[in-house]
Design a protein around this motif. Sequence first.
Motif, PDB file in Angstrom:
ATOM      1  N   ILE A  35       0.844  -1.197   0.000  1.00 48.20           N
ATOM      2  CA  ILE A  35       0.000   0.000   0.000  1.00 48.20           C
ATOM      3  C   ILE A  35       0.884   1.253   0.000  1.00 48.20           C
ATOM      4  CG2 ILE A  35      -1.701   1.352   1.303  1.00 48.20           C
ATOM      5  CD1 ILE A  35      -2.819  -1.197  -0.005  1.00 48.20           C
TER       6      ILE A  35
ATOM      7  N   SER B 140      -8.371  -0.683  -2.537  1.00 44.66           N
ATOM      8  CA  SER B 140      -7.372  -1.214  -1.611  1.00 44.66           C
ATOM      9  C   SER B 140      -5.928  -0.919  -1.997  1.00 44.66           C
ATOM     10  CB  SER B 140      -7.542  -2.731  -1.481  1.00 44.66           C
ATOM     11  OG  SER B 140      -7.137  -3.361  -2.676  1.00 44.66           O
TER      12      SER B 140
ATOM     13  N   ALA C   2      -3.924  -2.723  -3.397  1.00 44.50           N
ATOM     14  CA  ALA C   2      -3.162  -3.896  -2.976  1.00 44.50           C
ATOM     15  C   ALA C   2      -2.462  -4.624  -4.113  1.00 44.50           C
ATOM     16  CB  ALA C   2      -4.079  -4.877  -2.240  1.00 44.50           C
TER      17      ALA C   2
END
Length: 175
Positions: A72, A112, A114
Amino acid sequence: LIQSVCRKIVYNEDGGAVRSYLEKGSIDWQSLKDLLFYHDVVPLFYLALKDYEGLIPQPVYQYFTAGYYRTIADNLGKDKEYHDIYCLFEEEGIPLVPIKGMALLNDIYKESFARPMTDIDILVREADIVKACHILRDMGYEKDLLGLKESYWLEKQCHLEFFKRRNGERPRMVE
């Protein structure tokens, strides 16, 4: 377990099969960690397994968590760098298109961030390559031709690689 997690991620399954594998407790956690690291999917598995913390050995869960947050942070940095590049290119009238990971990051993974990425991939018109190279150089990027001629990269590979060295951190890469 890997197949069940993939089905949970891709098909948004409820995770019953994942829970079942975790409850059995016969997982070779080191092999799983090695596979996830090798395929660079630790952050995605963290998202699929975060609700099962009590069923995962704490050191393994911490490994997943750390990999997720590292990704992240890295992606936030890449996203900011991309936006800086975009703004400078726009000021110079150079249209660019984010491709591959960067394009997916802001569309599919925006909730996210991610998705692991190695570099920032952008597409520019052939007529703008020289100006684009100057802008990247002014931003601190260095062209890396890997010992080959630039003409090879442009004619045979249709891309150039640029690296920006950063104090104590992995260099940023733009292609």
